[in-house]
Write a protein that holds these residues in place. Structure first.
Motif, mmCIF file in Angstrom:
data_model
loop_
_atom_site.group_PDB
_atom_site.id
_atom_site.type_symbol
_atom_site.label_atom_id
_atom_site.label_comp_id
_atom_site.label_asym_id
_atom_site.label_seq_id
_atom_site.Cartn_x
_atom_site.Cartn_y
_atom_site.Cartn_z
ATOM 1 N N LYS A 41 0.276 -1.042 -0.219
ATOM 2 C CA LYS A 41 -0.245 0.074 0.578
ATOM 3 C C LYS A 41 1.029 1.446 0.361
ATOM 4 O O LYS A 41 1.939 0.888 0.164
ATOM 5 C CB LYS A 41 -1.109 -0.354 1.079
ATOM 6 C CG LYS A 41 -1.764 -1.026 1.017
ATOM 7 C CD LYS A 41 -2.901 -0.870 1.989
ATOM 8 C CE LYS A 41 -4.129 -2.193 2.602
ATOM 9 N NZ LYS A 41 -4.753 -1.839 3.553
ATOM 10 N N ARG A 45 -1.376 6.759 2.919
ATOM 11 C CA ARG A 45 -2.830 6.259 2.765
ATOM 12 C C ARG A 45 -2.695 6.231 3.988
ATOM 13 O O ARG A 45 -2.409 6.011 4.934
ATOM 14 C CB ARG A 45 -2.668 5.060 2.421
ATOM 15 C CG ARG A 45 -3.503 4.383 2.521
ATOM 16 C CD ARG A 45 -3.725 2.379 1.975
ATOM 17 N NE ARG A 45 -5.092 2.251 2.155
ATOM 18 C CZ ARG A 45 -6.208 1.662 1.218
ATOM 19 N NH1 ARG A 45 -5.493 2.304 0.334
ATOM 20 N NH2 ARG A 45 -7.402 1.140 1.806
ATOM 21 N N ASP A 46 -4.189 7.089 3.806
ATOM 22 C CA ASP A 46 -4.720 7.333 5.418
ATOM 23 C C ASP A 46 -5.875 6.869 6.117
ATOM 24 O O ASP A 46 -6.773 7.520 5.099
ATOM 25 C CB ASP A 46 -4.529 8.979 5.480
ATOM 26 C CG ASP A 46 -5.447 9.843 6.856
ATOM 27 O OD1 ASP A 46 -5.291 9.151 7.861
ATOM 28 O OD2 ASP A 46 -5.386 11.273 7.275
ATOM 29 N N GLU A 47 -5.964 5.428 6.411
ATOM 30 C CA GLU A 47 -7.042 5.159 6.483
ATOM 31 C C GLU A 47 -7.956 5.914 7.249
ATOM 32 O O GLU A 47 -9.662 5.552 6.860
ATOM 33 C CB GLU A 47 -6.716 3.589 7.445
ATOM 34 C CG GLU A 47 -6.157 2.372 6.697
ATOM 35 C CD GLU A 47 -6.315 1.729 5.442
ATOM 36 O OE1 GLU A 47 -7.384 1.563 5.514
ATOM 37 O OE2 GLU A 47 -6.082 1.796 4.525
ATOM 38 N N GLU A 48 -7.928 6.534 8.094
ATOM 39 C CA GLU A 48 -9.361 7.864 8.623
ATOM 40 C C GLU A 48 -9.857 8.325 7.787
ATOM 41 O O GLU A 48 -11.571 8.341 7.612
ATOM 42 C CB GLU A 48 -8.361 7.794 9.868
ATOM 43 C CG GLU A 48 -7.406 7.624 11.096
ATOM 44 C CD GLU A 48 -7.417 8.772 12.055
ATOM 45 O OE1 GLU A 48 -7.837 9.644 11.840
ATOM 46 O OE2 GLU A 48 -6.279 8.271 12.867
ATOM 47 N N ALA A 51 -11.725 6.142 5.413
ATOM 48 C CA ALA A 51 -12.845 5.047 6.432
ATOM 49 C C ALA A 51 -14.439 6.723 5.983
ATOM 50 O O ALA A 51 -15.256 6.569 5.905
ATOM 51 C CB ALA A 51 -12.381 5.123 7.776
#
Length: 81
Positions: A41, A45-48, A51
């Motif tokens: 990945k 990349r910022d998962e928050e 989401a």
């Protein structure tokens, strides 16, 4: 097209062969490559944020089509209106 061999002037030119798309994947795996799939990945990349976007924006994008709007059963020729 796949290149087989280095492209150097002191040697014969590389051999080029056309490969059917269905056979390209196994050939690439044989030499240790993959078919355009990232191996990891992205570091940015910022998962928050992903989401949050999925919860807030995706329902708007995926909203059902208006039933009162003109429609057509043809996929290639949409209705006018």
């Amino acid at each position: 097209m796949l290149d087989a061999g280095p492209d150097r002037r002191d040697r014969a030119p590389p051999v080029r062969r056309r490969v059917h798309p269905g056979r390209a994947g196994p050939l690439l795996h044989r030499i240790g490559w993959s078919v355009q799939v990232p191996s990891r990945k992205a570091t940015q990349r910022d998962e928050e944020k992903i989401a949050a976007w999925r919860d807030e924006q995706w329902p708007v994008v995926k909203r059902r089509r208006r039933t009162w709007a003109p429609g057509s059963v043809s996929r290639t020729r949409p209705a006018r209106g």
